[in-house]
Design a protein around this motif. Structure first.
Motif, PDB file in Angstrom:
ATOM      1  N   ASP A  12       0.820  -1.217   0.000  1.00 33.17           N
ATOM      2  CA  ASP A  12       0.000   0.000   0.000  1.00 33.17           C
ATOM      3  C   ASP A  12       0.854   1.267   0.000  1.00 33.17           C
ATOM      4  OD1 ASP A  12      -2.279  -1.556  -0.094  1.00 33.17           O
ATOM      5  OD2 ASP A  12      -2.767  -1.310   2.035  1.00 33.17           O
ATOM      6  N   ARG A  13       2.043   1.203   0.598  1.00 37.76           N
ATOM      7  CA  ARG A  13       2.952   2.364   0.561  1.00 37.76           C
ATOM      8  C   ARG A  13       3.434   2.642  -0.867  1.00 37.76           C
ATOM      9  NH1 ARG A  13       4.904   0.394   5.715  1.00 37.76           N
ATOM     10  NH2 ARG A  13       6.459  -0.864   4.655  1.00 37.76           N
ATOM     11  N   TYR A  27       6.492   3.297  -7.935  1.00 42.96           N
ATOM     12  CA  TYR A  27       7.656   2.671  -7.302  1.00 42.96           C
ATOM     13  C   TYR A  27       8.752   3.707  -7.090  1.00 42.96           C
ATOM     14  CZ  TYR A  27      11.210  -0.820  -6.249  1.00 42.96           C
ATOM     15  OH  TYR A  27      12.171  -1.555  -5.624  1.00 42.96           O
ATOM     16  N   LYS A  28       9.027   4.489  -8.125  1.00 42.28           N
ATOM     17  CA  LYS A  28      10.052   5.538  -8.039  1.00 42.28           C
ATOM     18  C   LYS A  28       9.702   6.521  -6.933  1.00 42.28           C
ATOM     19  CE  LYS A  28      11.928   9.466 -10.454  1.00 42.28           C
ATOM     20  NZ  LYS A  28      11.578  10.528 -11.352  1.00 42.28           N
ATOM     21  N   SER A  29       8.453   6.946  -6.873  1.00 41.86           N
ATOM     22  CA  SER A  29       8.005   7.913  -5.868  1.00 41.86           C
ATOM     23  C   SER A  29       8.141   7.347  -4.455  1.00 41.86           C
ATOM     24  CB  SER A  29       6.550   8.297  -6.141  1.00 41.86           C
ATOM     25  OG  SER A  29       6.058   9.145  -5.137  1.00 41.86           O
ATOM     26  N   ALA A  30       7.741   6.097  -4.269  1.00 43.28           N
ATOM     27  CA  ALA A  30       7.830   5.469  -2.943  1.00 43.28           C
ATOM     28  C   ALA A  30       9.284   5.342  -2.510  1.00 43.28           C
ATOM     29  CB  ALA A  30       7.148   4.103  -2.952  1.00 43.28           C
ATOM     30  N   MET A  31      10.151   4.974  -3.439  1.00 44.35           N
ATOM     31  CA  MET A  31      11.568   4.853  -3.102  1.00 44.35           C
ATOM     32  C   MET A  31      12.145   6.212  -2.717  1.00 44.35           C
ATOM     33  SD  MET A  31      12.222   1.694  -3.036  1.00 44.35           S
ATOM     34  CE  MET A  31      14.002   1.729  -2.865  1.00 44.35           C
ATOM     35  N   ALA A  32      11.737   7.263  -3.395  1.00 45.73           N
ATOM     36  CA  ALA A  32      12.192   8.611  -3.051  1.00 45.73           C
ATOM     37  C   ALA A  32      11.714   8.990  -1.651  1.00 45.73           C
ATOM     38  CB  ALA A  32      11.695   9.619  -4.083  1.00 45.73           C
ATOM     39  N   PHE A  37      16.818   8.428  -3.765  1.00 50.46           N
ATOM     40  CA  PHE A  37      16.525   9.322  -4.880  1.00 50.46           C
ATOM     41  C   PHE A  37      17.223   8.893  -6.163  1.00 50.46           C
ATOM     42  CE2 PHE A  37      16.081  11.708  -0.941  1.00 50.46           C
ATOM     43  CZ  PHE A  37      14.785  12.172  -1.080  1.00 50.46           C
ATOM     44  N   HIS A  38      17.923   7.774  -6.131  1.00 46.27           N
ATOM     45  CA  HIS A  38      18.666   7.296  -7.293  1.00 46.27           C
ATOM     46  C   HIS A  38      17.846   6.361  -8.171  1.00 46.27           C
ATOM     47  CE1 HIS A  38      22.241   9.164  -5.727  1.00 46.27           C
ATOM     48  NE2 HIS A  38      22.016   8.570  -4.556  1.00 46.27           N
ATOM     49  N   VAL A  39      16.665   5.962  -7.709  1.00 47.84           N
ATOM     50  CA  VAL A  39      15.819   5.068  -8.496  1.00 47.84           C
ATOM     51  C   VAL A  39      15.106   5.893  -9.568  1.00 47.84           C
ATOM     52  CG1 VAL A  39      13.846   3.494  -8.476  1.00 47.84           C
ATOM     53  CG2 VAL A  39      15.495   3.445  -6.597  1.00 47.84           C
ATOM     54  N   VAL A  43      14.778   2.227 -13.907  1.00 51.68           N
ATOM     55  CA  VAL A  43      15.187   1.241 -12.903  1.00 51.68           C
ATOM     56  C   VAL A  43      13.950   0.637 -12.231  1.00 51.68           C
ATOM     57  CG1 VAL A  43      16.345   0.952 -10.669  1.00 51.68           C
ATOM     58  CG2 VAL A  43      17.451   2.260 -12.497  1.00 51.68           C
ATOM     59  N   ALA A  44      12.994   1.489 -11.895  1.00 55.12           N
ATOM     60  CA  ALA A  44      11.764   1.015 -11.253  1.00 55.12           C
ATOM     61  C   ALA A  44      11.052   0.020 -12.157  1.00 55.12           C
ATOM     62  CB  ALA A  44      10.856   2.195 -10.926  1.00 55.12           C
TER      63      ALA A  44
END
Length: 71
Positions: A12-13, A27-32, A37-39, A43-44
């Motif tokens: 859900d996150r 995915y990119k936003s959640a990783m950030a 911030f490198h995803v 890559v995602a």
């Protein structure tokens, strides 16, 4: 049961719009948000594709859960 609940919270996150699918942008936003911030979206998408069993370019909860079980 706790593992599935934990996986659901994690999913859900990543599922930013709560539609039951994780996109590369989500995915990119959640990783950030988690501090990575490198995803990039590329890559995602590669991460998603590695666990995307039906090859639709999206990650369902079932695929997400299966990826955690492999992990």
């Amino acid at each position: 049961m706790a593992d599935i609940e934990e996986a659901r919270k994690a999913f859900d996150r990543f599922d930013g719009n709560s539609d039951g699918l994780i996109t590369a942008a989500e995915y990119k936003s959640a990783m950030a948000q988690l501090g990575d911030f490198h995803v990039t979206e590329t890559v995602a998408q590669a991460v998603i594709n590695a666990h995307d069993s039906n090859n639709d370019g999206l990650l369902t909860f079932e695929e997400f859960l299966a990826s955690r079980a492999k992990g």
